[in-house]
Write a protein that holds these residues in place. Structure first.
Motif, PDB file in Angstrom:
ATOM      1  N   GLY A  61       0.795  -1.223   0.000  1.00 15.45           N
ATOM      2  CA  GLY A  61       0.000   0.000   0.000  1.00 15.45           C
ATOM      3  C   GLY A  61       0.825   1.269   0.000  1.00 15.45           C
ATOM      4  N   ASP A  62       0.152   2.366   0.363  1.00 17.02           N
ATOM      5  CA  ASP A  62       0.804   3.667   0.501  1.00 17.02           C
ATOM      6  C   ASP A  62       1.530   4.113  -0.762  1.00 17.02           C
ATOM      7  OD1 ASP A  62       1.693   2.865   3.913  1.00 17.02           O
ATOM      8  OD2 ASP A  62      -0.067   3.906   3.136  1.00 17.02           O
ATOM      9  N   GLY A  63       1.001   3.786  -1.911  1.00 15.34           N
ATOM     10  CA  GLY A  63       1.578   4.261  -3.161  1.00 15.34           C
ATOM     11  C   GLY A  63       2.980   3.769  -3.427  1.00 15.34           C
ATOM     12  N   ARG A  64       3.257   2.515  -3.072  1.00 16.71           N
ATOM     13  CA  ARG A  64       4.618   2.009  -3.224  1.00 16.71           C
ATOM     14  C   ARG A  64       4.892   1.419  -4.595  1.00 16.71           C
ATOM     15  NH1 ARG A  64       7.244   2.158   1.537  1.00 16.71           N
ATOM     16  NH2 ARG A  64       5.926   2.492   3.380  1.00 16.71           N
ATOM     17  N   VAL A  65       3.909   1.437  -5.505  1.00 14.29           N
ATOM     18  CA  VAL A  65       4.101   0.900  -6.852  1.00 14.29           C
ATOM     19  C   VAL A  65       4.021   2.035  -7.860  1.00 14.29           C
ATOM     20  CG1 VAL A  65       3.112  -0.561  -8.646  1.00 14.29           C
ATOM     21  CG2 VAL A  65       3.219  -1.389  -6.292  1.00 14.29           C
ATOM     22  N   LEU A  66       5.007   2.082  -8.755  1.00 10.57           N
ATOM     23  CA  LEU A  66       5.026   3.025  -9.868  1.00 10.57           C
ATOM     24  C   LEU A  66       5.181   2.214 -11.149  1.00 10.57           C
ATOM     25  CD1 LEU A  66       7.542   5.580  -8.339  1.00 10.57           C
ATOM     26  CD2 LEU A  66       5.089   5.912  -8.551  1.00 10.57           C
ATOM     27  N   LEU A  67       4.338   2.491 -12.147  1.00  9.66           N
ATOM     28  CA  LEU A  67       4.384   1.756 -13.400  1.00  9.66           C
ATOM     29  C   LEU A  67       4.861   2.651 -14.535  1.00  9.66           C
ATOM     30  CD1 LEU A  67       2.873  -0.576 -12.026  1.00  9.66           C
ATOM     31  CD2 LEU A  67       1.337  -0.658 -13.989  1.00  9.66           C
ATOM     32  N   VAL A  68       5.790   2.127 -15.327  1.00  6.12           N
ATOM     33  CA  VAL A  68       6.213   2.776 -16.568  1.00  6.12           C
ATOM     34  C   VAL A  68       5.712   1.907 -17.711  1.00  6.12           C
ATOM     35  CG1 VAL A  68       8.156   3.493 -17.982  1.00  6.12           C
ATOM     36  CG2 VAL A  68       8.260   3.769 -15.509  1.00  6.12           C
ATOM     37  N   ASN A  69       4.966   2.495 -18.617  1.00  8.24           N
ATOM     38  CA  ASN A  69       4.403   1.759 -19.738  1.00  8.24           C
ATOM     39  C   ASN A  69       5.140   2.114 -21.030  1.00  8.24           C
ATOM     40  OD1 ASN A  69       2.778   0.315 -21.495  1.00  8.24           O
ATOM     41  ND2 ASN A  69       1.208   1.918 -21.606  1.00  8.24           N
ATOM     42  N   THR A 125      -1.526   3.580 -11.027  1.00 12.40           N
ATOM     43  CA  THR A 125      -0.143   3.748 -10.564  1.00 12.40           C
ATOM     44  C   THR A 125       0.794   4.188 -11.687  1.00 12.40           C
ATOM     45  OG1 THR A 125       0.485   1.436 -10.974  1.00 12.40           O
ATOM     46  CG2 THR A 125      -0.541   1.940  -8.850  1.00 12.40           C
ATOM     47  N   LEU A 126       0.250   4.397 -12.894  1.00 14.65           N
ATOM     48  CA  LEU A 126       1.087   4.811 -14.025  1.00 14.65           C
ATOM     49  C   LEU A 126       1.691   6.188 -13.761  1.00 14.65           C
ATOM     50  CD1 LEU A 126      -1.080   3.672 -17.061  1.00 14.65           C
ATOM     51  CD2 LEU A 126       1.276   2.963 -16.612  1.00 14.65           C
ATOM     52  N   ILE A 127       2.951   6.330 -14.136  1.00 16.31           N
ATOM     53  CA  ILE A 127       3.587   7.644 -14.089  1.00 16.31           C
ATOM     54  C   ILE A 127       3.940   8.039 -15.523  1.00 16.31           C
ATOM     55  CG2 ILE A 127       4.397   7.384 -11.726  1.00 16.31           C
ATOM     56  CD1 ILE A 127       7.151   6.676 -12.807  1.00 16.31           C
ATOM     57  N   ALA A 128       4.964   8.825 -15.700  1.00 18.41           N
ATOM     58  CA  ALA A 128       5.295   9.351 -17.029  1.00 18.41           C
ATOM     59  C   ALA A 128       5.334   8.236 -18.064  1.00 18.41           C
ATOM     60  CB  ALA A 128       6.647  10.069 -16.971  1.00 18.41           C
ATOM     61  N   SER A 129       4.931   8.581 -19.279  1.00 17.09           N
ATOM     62  CA  SER A 129       4.899   7.596 -20.347  1.00 17.09           C
ATOM     63  C   SER A 129       6.308   7.161 -20.712  1.00 17.09           C
ATOM     64  CB  SER A 129       4.190   8.175 -21.565  1.00 17.09           C
ATOM     65  OG  SER A 129       4.861   9.336 -22.012  1.00 17.09           O
ATOM     66  N   HIS A 130       6.423   6.299 -21.697  1.00 19.37           N
ATOM     67  CA  HIS A 130       7.707   5.718 -22.078  1.00 19.37           C
ATOM     68  C   HIS A 130       8.788   6.792 -22.251  1.00 19.37           C
ATOM     69  CE1 HIS A 130      10.361   3.526 -25.168  1.00 19.37           C
ATOM     70  NE2 HIS A 130      10.658   3.115 -23.950  1.00 19.37           N
ATOM     71  N   PRO A 131       9.881   6.677 -21.503  1.00 23.63           N
ATOM     72  CA  PRO A 131      10.932   7.710 -21.544  1.00 23.63           C
ATOM     73  C   PRO A 131      11.796   7.606 -22.789  1.00 23.63           C
ATOM     74  CG  PRO A 131      11.584   5.952 -20.069  1.00 23.63           C
ATOM     75  CD  PRO A 131      10.194   5.611 -20.523  1.00 23.63           C
ATOM     76  N   ALA A 132      11.190   7.851 -23.944  1.00 23.18           N
ATOM     77  CA  ALA A 132      11.939   7.741 -25.190  1.00 23.18           C
ATOM     78  C   ALA A 132      12.810   8.966 -25.441  1.00 23.18           C
ATOM     79  CB  ALA A 132      10.969   7.542 -26.358  1.00 23.18           C
ATOM     80  N   THR A 133      12.447  10.107 -24.872  1.00 20.53           N
ATOM     81  CA  THR A 133      13.214  11.335 -25.070  1.00 20.53           C
ATOM     82  C   THR A 133      13.833  11.765 -23.742  1.00 20.53           C
ATOM     83  OG1 THR A 133      11.353  12.792 -24.567  1.00 20.53           O
ATOM     84  CG2 THR A 133      11.577  12.043 -26.849  1.00 20.53           C
ATOM     85  N   LYS A 134      14.806  12.689 -23.822  1.00 21.36           N
ATOM     86  CA  LYS A 134      15.443  13.188 -22.612  1.00 21.36           C
ATOM     87  C   LYS A 134      14.426  13.875 -21.716  1.00 21.36           C
ATOM     88  CE  LYS A 134      19.118  16.284 -21.016  1.00 21.36           C
ATOM     89  NZ  LYS A 134      18.236  17.014 -20.106  1.00 21.36           N
ATOM     90  N   GLU A 135      13.493  14.631 -22.297  1.00 23.16           N
ATOM     91  CA  GLU A 135      12.486  15.333 -21.507  1.00 23.16           C
ATOM     92  C   GLU A 135      11.582  14.339 -20.777  1.00 23.16           C
ATOM     93  OE1 GLU A 135      13.179  15.899 -24.645  1.00 23.16           O
ATOM     94  OE2 GLU A 135      14.198  17.866 -24.490  1.00 23.16           O
ATOM     95  N   ALA A 136      11.178  13.282 -21.466  1.00 24.08           N
ATOM     96  CA  ALA A 136      10.320  12.279 -20.838  1.00 24.08           C
ATOM     97  C   ALA A 136      11.060  11.552 -19.717  1.00 24.08           C
ATOM     98  CB  ALA A 136       9.836  11.269 -21.878  1.00 24.08           C
ATOM     99  N   LEU A 137      12.340  11.265 -19.948  1.00 21.25           N
ATOM    100  CA  LEU A 137      13.125  10.597 -18.928  1.00 21.25           C
ATOM    101  C   LEU A 137      13.305  11.497 -17.700  1.00 21.25           C
ATOM    102  CD1 LEU A 137      14.654   8.070 -18.164  1.00 21.25           C
ATOM    103  CD2 LEU A 137      16.664   8.960 -19.366  1.00 21.25           C
TER     104      LEU A 137
END
Length: 591
Positions: free
Chosen positions: A82-90, A106-118
């Motif tokens: 619990g307590d938001g301990r899972v983060l998903l990158v798709n 629990t999804l966070i930022a989308s696929h870090p394909a670019t420097k800005e996304a990462l």
């Protein structure tokens, strides 16, 4: 101890290492296990210790992630902490592979394909770590609070997967999160053939997810153990749906385990299929229907080659089949002749009509004389977990593993051979009769007369039931309407069983045919309506307060108008069929 535990499919290691490098540059302590793990294997003790000592889990949820047992084990442990301990990158272009849907929160930022996304991804992870106290092991892995003795049955060691099913169960048994208003206590029916692994799945689900029920878990409970935020597990449930319904709790969530697919109507249902394993295809097919056999064959594969193992299943005695034979013999003792027909053609499906025909040939009777008995045997074998199929379906299947076991366990091999020969004879005759045939004039006249009588009987069934009589808005009972349609289905099957196969012709461009009419009603229209609405209406009616009348409660159902609309659509099509029957019977249909 690590700040971040990385959970990922080892096939994605190149992309994952890029993310890890950036997280470490941001000052985070990251655990990344690079050991290659087979898809169907669990995690090691050292990896489990690192997971328990981490603050959060970052899952690189690629399309192959859900199929890796070790990934699912890691994800489940962190999610239950619990307590938001899972983060998903798709990293995929859609989210369809992420299930259950609650994980998508629990999804966070989308696929870090670019420097800005990462950069955005790293920023979100850093922020989550900063606001999260303690570690996963402080909150996860808690034992459920038992209200009864623990079940004696144990899952295979180690438990053989079923992660998707466990997540599905958790979503169904806890449909709303703990911080929001609870929905009515759910009933979840897990059904499947004998030995498929229903109890093992429930044992493992309770072990991993049971602590989520703060009121406790009760296995085979007593009525007084009902209560809010509790989980009831009712194992090996048998009986008629109406009888079983009276056993269900009013407040606790209920996980009902049964061989009988008829009990699926009591709630949300899951039919448990074959366990996914690493068995070679031919062994996997031979063991279909029996999880225990699949596990035994997997162990044998460590020392023997697959052809040798397969030959052993067909030899006498086949020691690998002994547990399967012992489990099935008590369930088939009153239906051996019916079982012999199924074993003769397994794994091909058998209809009640084919079973009745085969029994008739073997016994020197006719289809009409055997139909009722054949139907009763199918219902009995289906409810005992020997056959696969829908209670409203037309065809049923004996799993290949059961066919192997029952051929070896048959106490009367000579009778088995007689039934096999009779079944093959019926199938041969059906193949021949399916070819264009020219009947004599006298024979055709008799068949036409039989078709006319059959059409008249079907028309009468439609005419005097709700099938073609309109149900005015706000009037009449939907429960009685659906009951009438269920009776109609039974009567239509009986009528079709009475008719000569050659009297059942398909419709053409110039004339209707009874075979096509039966097909539309029994294979399409009636099953579609009844399987969709009958369980939902029954569930609503069960919740009727004692001071509210049946009609008022039914009218207050949110789906009342929707069901009436679909019922009207069915009746419109049924009236078209009635017009066709009027042509065949010589008695025009009049509304």
């Amino acid at each position: 101890m690590p700040d971040v535990f990385i959970s990922y499919d080892r096939d994605d290691d190149a992309q994952v290492k890029r993310v890890v490098t950036r997280l470490e540059r941001a000052g985070l302590d990251v655990f990344l296990d690079t050991e290659r793990i087979k898809p169907f294997k669990s995690i090691s003790d050292s990896v489990r210790a690192a997971l328990n000592g981490s603050r959060v889990l970052l899952a690189y949820y690629s399309v192959t992630y859900p199929s890796r047992w070790y990934c699912q084990e890691e994800l489940t442990a962190a999610y239950l902490a619990g307590d938001g301990r899972v983060l998903l990158v798709n990293p995929e272009s859609s989210i369809d592979h992420i299930g259950p849907e609650r994980l998508r929160d629990t999804l966070i930022a989308s696929h870090p394909a670019t420097k800005e996304a990462l950069d955005r991804l790293v920023g979100e992870v850093v922020a989550r770590v900063a606001e999260t106290g303690g570690v996963i092991g402080d909150f996860g892995g808690r034992e459920p609070r038992w209200l009864t003795e623990r079940p004696r049955a144990a899952a295979p060691n180690p438990f053989a997967g079923r992660w998707a099913e466990q997540w599905w169960l958790h979503s169904a048994l806890r449909p709303i999160g703990p911080l929001t208003e609870r929905a009515p206590a759910p009933v979840v029916a897990v059904h499947g053939v004998a030995g498929i692994g229903k109890t093992a799945l429930a044992v493992e689900y309770v072990r991993r997810f049971g602590s989520a029920f703060s009121g406790g878990v009760a296995w085979q409970p007593e009525r007084e153990q009902d209560g809010a935020d509790r989980l009831w597990v009712l194992d090996d449930v048998r009986g008629e749906p109406a009888e079983v319904r009276r056993l269900l709790p009013r407040e606790a969530a209920c996980l009902l385990l049964t061989r009988d697919p008829r009990l699926a109507e009591l709630g949300v249902s899951l039919e448990l299929g074959d366990l996914e394993t690493e068995l070679p295809e031919d062994l996997s097919e031979a063991a279909s229907g029996d999880t225990g056999l699949r596990i035994r064959l997997g162990k044998a594969g460590a020392v023997l080659d697959p052809p040798h193992i397969l030959d052993g299943l067909y030899s006498t005695p086949a020691t690998q089949l002994a547990p399967t034979i012992d489990r099935l013999l008590p369930e088939v003792r009153d239906s051996w002749d019916a079982v012999r027909v199924f074993t003769a053609v397994a794994p091909s499906p058998v209809s009640v009509l084919l079973l009745a025909d085969a029994l008739a040939v073997a016994r020197g009777t006719n289809r009409a004389a055997e139909f009722e008995s054949a139907h009763e045997h199918v219902v009995a074998l289906l409810s005992r977990g020997v056959l696969r199929g829908s209670p409203l379906g037309e065809e049923f299947e004996l799993p290949p593993a059961f066919a192997l076991a029952l051929r070896q366990g048959d106490p009367e091999p000579a009778q088995a051979e007689r039934l096999r020969a009779a079944t093959l004879r019926v199938l041969t005759l059906r193949t021949r009769s399916s070819r264009p045939a020219v009947a004599s004039r006298s024979q055709r006249t008799k068949l036409d007369e039989e078709e006319q009588r059959g059409a008249h009987r079907v028309l009468n069934e439609l005419r005097y039931r709700i099938a073609v009589r309109e149900l005015p808005s706000g009037e009449g009972s939907l429960q009685k309407a659906l009951g009438s349609l269920h009776t109609l289905m039974v009567r239509l099957r009986e009528i079709r069983a009475d008719l000569h196969p050659l009297a059942l012709r398909r419709s053409t461009a110039v004339r209707p045919g009874l075979e096509s009419i039966f097909g539309r009603l029994l294979d399409d229209l009636l099953p579609h309506l009844l399987t969709r609405w009958h369980p939902r209406l029954d569930e609503h009616l069960e919740l009727r307060p004692s001071d509210v009348g049946s009609n008022s409660h039914e009218l207050a159902w949110p789906h009342n108008a929707e069901l009436r609309k679909e019922l009207a659509q069915f009746q419109a099509e049924a009236r078209e069929i009635a017009n066709e029957l009027g042509v065949l019977s010589g008695t025009p249909f009049a509304r």
